[in-house]
Design a protein around this motif. Structure first.
Motif, PDB file in Angstrom:
ATOM      1  N   UNK A  70     -20.891 -19.431  32.395  1.00 63.79           N
ATOM      2  CA  UNK A  70     -21.334 -18.174  31.777  1.00 63.79           C
ATOM      3  C   UNK A  70     -20.523 -17.893  30.521  1.00 63.79           C
ATOM      4  N   UNK A  71     -21.061 -17.086  29.592  1.00 63.77           N
ATOM      5  CA  UNK A  71     -20.319 -16.750  28.363  1.00 63.77           C
ATOM      6  C   UNK A  71     -18.972 -16.137  28.693  1.00 63.77           C
ATOM      7  N   UNK A  72     -17.958 -16.538  27.912  1.00 62.74           N
ATOM      8  CA  UNK A  72     -16.604 -16.056  28.151  1.00 62.74           C
ATOM      9  C   UNK A  72     -16.285 -14.800  27.366  1.00 62.74           C
ATOM     10  N   UNK A  73     -17.076 -14.520  26.318  1.00 67.20           N
ATOM     11  CA  UNK A  73     -16.755 -13.373  25.472  1.00 67.20           C
ATOM     12  C   UNK A  73     -17.290 -12.083  26.071  1.00 67.20           C
ATOM     13  N   UNK A  74     -16.641 -10.974  25.736  1.00 60.63           N
ATOM     14  CA  UNK A  74     -17.043  -9.655  26.220  1.00 60.63           C
ATOM     15  C   UNK A  74     -18.214  -9.126  25.407  1.00 60.63           C
ATOM     16  N   UNK A  75     -18.968  -8.179  25.962  1.00 59.76           N
ATOM     17  CA  UNK A  75     -20.032  -7.557  25.171  1.00 59.76           C
ATOM     18  C   UNK A  75     -19.441  -6.766  24.002  1.00 59.76           C
ATOM     19  N   UNK A  76     -20.204  -6.589  22.990  1.00 62.37           N
ATOM     20  CA  UNK A  76     -19.703  -5.907  21.792  1.00 62.37           C
ATOM     21  C   UNK A  76     -19.525  -4.423  21.962  1.00 62.37           C
ATOM     22  N   UNK A  77     -20.205  -3.821  22.912  1.00 59.15           N
ATOM     23  CA  UNK A  77     -20.122  -2.378  23.087  1.00 59.15           C
ATOM     24  C   UNK A  77     -19.579  -2.035  24.466  1.00 59.15           C
ATOM     25  N   UNK A  78     -18.975  -0.849  24.566  1.00 53.73           N
ATOM     26  CA  UNK A  78     -18.502  -0.354  25.847  1.00 53.73           C
ATOM     27  C   UNK A  78     -17.143  -0.872  26.258  1.00 53.73           C
ATOM     28  N   UNK A  79     -16.459  -1.623  25.389  1.00 50.88           N
ATOM     29  CA  UNK A  79     -15.138  -2.156  25.691  1.00 50.88           C
ATOM     30  C   UNK A  79     -14.194  -1.759  24.569  1.00 50.88           C
ATOM     31  N   UNK A  80     -13.099  -1.105  24.919  1.00 52.50           N
ATOM     32  CA  UNK A  80     -12.120  -0.707  23.910  1.00 52.50           C
ATOM     33  C   UNK A  80     -11.321  -1.908  23.438  1.00 52.50           C
ATOM     34  N   UNK A  81     -10.646  -1.753  22.306  1.00 47.86           N
ATOM     35  CA  UNK A  81      -9.814  -2.826  21.774  1.00 47.86           C
ATOM     36  C   UNK A  81      -8.685  -3.159  22.750  1.00 47.86           C
ATOM     37  N   UNK A  82      -8.127  -2.129  23.375  1.00 55.90           N
ATOM     38  CA  UNK A  82      -7.057  -2.362  24.338  1.00 55.90           C
ATOM     39  C   UNK A  82      -7.596  -3.101  25.559  1.00 55.90           C
ATOM     40  N   UNK A  83      -8.775  -2.669  26.049  1.00 58.10           N
ATOM     41  CA  UNK A  83      -9.375  -3.340  27.195  1.00 58.10           C
ATOM     42  C   UNK A  83      -9.649  -4.799  26.905  1.00 58.10           C
ATOM     43  N   UNK A  84     -10.133  -5.082  25.698  1.00 52.90           N
ATOM     44  CA  UNK A  84     -10.422  -6.459  25.314  1.00 52.90           C
ATOM     45  C   UNK A  84      -9.154  -7.302  25.284  1.00 52.90           C
ATOM     46  N   UNK A  85      -8.059  -6.713  24.742  1.00 44.74           N
ATOM     47  CA  UNK A  85      -6.795  -7.456  24.686  1.00 44.74           C
ATOM     48  C   UNK A  85      -6.277  -7.751  26.082  1.00 44.74           C
ATOM     49  N   UNK A  86      -6.354  -6.754  26.960  1.00 42.10           N
ATOM     50  CA  UNK A  86      -5.904  -6.966  28.331  1.00 42.10           C
ATOM     51  C   UNK A  86      -6.746  -8.039  29.037  1.00 42.10           C
ATOM     52  N   UNK A  87      -8.051  -7.989  28.812  1.00 40.19           N
ATOM     53  CA  UNK A  87      -8.948  -8.964  29.421  1.00 40.19           C
ATOM     54  C   UNK A  87      -8.605 -10.372  28.951  1.00 40.19           C
ATOM     55  N   UNK A  88      -8.276 -10.505  27.659  1.00 37.77           N
ATOM     56  CA  UNK A  88      -7.928 -11.809  27.117  1.00 37.77           C
ATOM     57  C   UNK A  88      -6.573 -12.278  27.634  1.00 37.77           C
ATOM     58  N   UNK A  89      -5.646 -11.341  27.845  1.00 36.91           N
ATOM     59  CA  UNK A  89      -4.352 -11.706  28.423  1.00 36.91           C
ATOM     60  C   UNK A  89      -4.528 -12.270  29.837  1.00 36.91           C
ATOM     61  N   UNK A  90      -5.472 -11.700  30.579  1.00 36.75           N
ATOM     62  CA  UNK A  90      -5.774 -12.235  31.908  1.00 36.75           C
ATOM     63  C   UNK A  90      -6.253 -13.679  31.792  1.00 36.75           C
ATOM     64  N   UNK A  91      -7.104 -13.932  30.819  1.00 43.59           N
ATOM     65  CA  UNK A  91      -7.618 -15.292  30.632  1.00 43.59           C
ATOM     66  C   UNK A  91      -6.482 -16.252  30.272  1.00 43.59           C
ATOM     67  N   UNK A  92      -5.565 -15.791  29.418  1.00 42.50           N
ATOM     68  CA  UNK A  92      -4.438 -16.631  29.026  1.00 42.50           C
ATOM     69  C   UNK A  92      -3.530 -16.930  30.225  1.00 42.50           C
TER      70      UNK A  92
END
Length: 316
Positions: A263-285
């Motif tokens: 499945x796509x690894x990227x987050x949707x463009x809407x409904x996700x804050x910049x902080x939420x996106x960074x945290x989500x990416x840290x989980x992936x890392x």
């Protein structure tokens, strides 16, 4: 001659006695002080007569000096009687040998029967337990699970036994509540369900499937889980992921499940804050490095806690 005290477990079906216990009870004089002993009907059916008498340590010691005497203990073990018999015997010039023989043994897990009995009585007789619901108990289940986690993280294994008992209580409590529903279940249904699931998901142990290692076991597990989801009409790979779990663990679980199907690894463009996106990416890392993000953040939080406590001691 000996005085033999035969004990039985209340967690074993009456009449299921060992060979030596049956032999001794058949051989000669056998007494009990419990007229309602659950084994008596089964012994009588087999032609073994046990005389019910008032427990009298002096009489038992005197008769045992003349010949073998067997005492079928109450299911609490008759420990007070045994101590009294011993006290009488030590005052004799030629005391009889006193032996304790377990007539039946608890199997592993037998104390679960005690828990079921205690929980049933609490539900009927304790005002607080009587008013609880599945909904009111959920916070306690979560709290107890976190306490188990803390004892493991702190290497406090003496406390782990108690905390696991608290979690087990919650399982027994929910199962007891479920019995009261028209479409309910009991703790045996709960145990049967997990046994069936474990057997089904371990065909390399309980079936004819061969697994070459841990990776193959995990692959088989996922194939079986996918078939189970399909059978339940839950075709999404994300079915069964509880959204109420801690957010770092939730993100890691969703990412792991999604990766299995490309499945796509990227987050949707809407409904996700910049902080939420960074945290989500840290989980992936963290996952890419083979780390558990929840455990890593908890370790950091514990280290910070210790630092603050040390600062408080020096500042005070």
């Amino acid at each position: 001659m000996p005085l033999i005290l035969i004990t039985t477990s209340p967690r074993v079906a009456p009449g299921l006695l060992g060979h030596d216990a049956w032999r001794l009870l058949r051989e000669g004089r056998a007494y009990t002080g419990s007229a309602d002993h659950p084994c008596l009907p089964y012994l009588a059916e087999a032609g073994v007569q046990i005389e019910v008498i008032e427990p009298d340590p002096a009489r038992l010691v005197a008769e045992a000096r003349a010949g073998q005497v067997v005492w079928l203990a109450a299911q609490d073990g008759d420990s007070d009687l045994l101590r009294a018999v011993g006290h009488v015997a030590v005052g004799q010039d030629d005391p009889p040998a006193i032996e304790v023989m377990p007539g039946s043994y608890d199997l592993p897990g037998a104390r679960m029967l005690d828990l079921v009995g205690v929980m049933d009585r609490l539900r009927r007789e304790c005002p607080w337990d009587a008013k609880q619901t599945h909904e009111t108990l959920v916070p306690y289940l979560l709290e107890e699970a976190y306490e188990v986690q803390e004892t493991v993280e702190e290497d406090d294994y003496p406390a782990l036994r108690e905390e696991l008992g608290d979690v087990l209580l919650q399982v027994a409590f929910h199962s007891r509540l479920a019995m009261e529903r028209a479409d309910g279940f009991d703790i045996d249904d709960v145990a049967a369900g997990i046994v069936d699931k474990l057997v089904r998901r371990h065909p390399h142990v309980f079936g004819s499937v061969e697994a070459g290692g841990e990776a193959e076991v995990i692959d088989n597990w996922e194939v079986i889980k996918a078939a189970e989801r399909a059978a339940k009409g839950k075709e999404s790979v994300l079915s069964g992921v509880p959204l109420g779990q801690p957010s770092l663990t939730l993100a890691a679980k969703l990412q792991s499940r999604a990766e299995r199907i490309g499945a796509p690894a990227d987050l949707p463009g809407e409904g996700v804050s910049a902080l939420g996106a960074r945290l989500f990416e840290l989980v992936r890392q963290a996952r890419a490095e083979g780390l558990d993000p929840e455990a890593e953040l908890r370790a950091a939080a514990r280290a910070y806690r210790d630092r603050v406590r040390a600062w408080e001691r020096t500042a005070g």
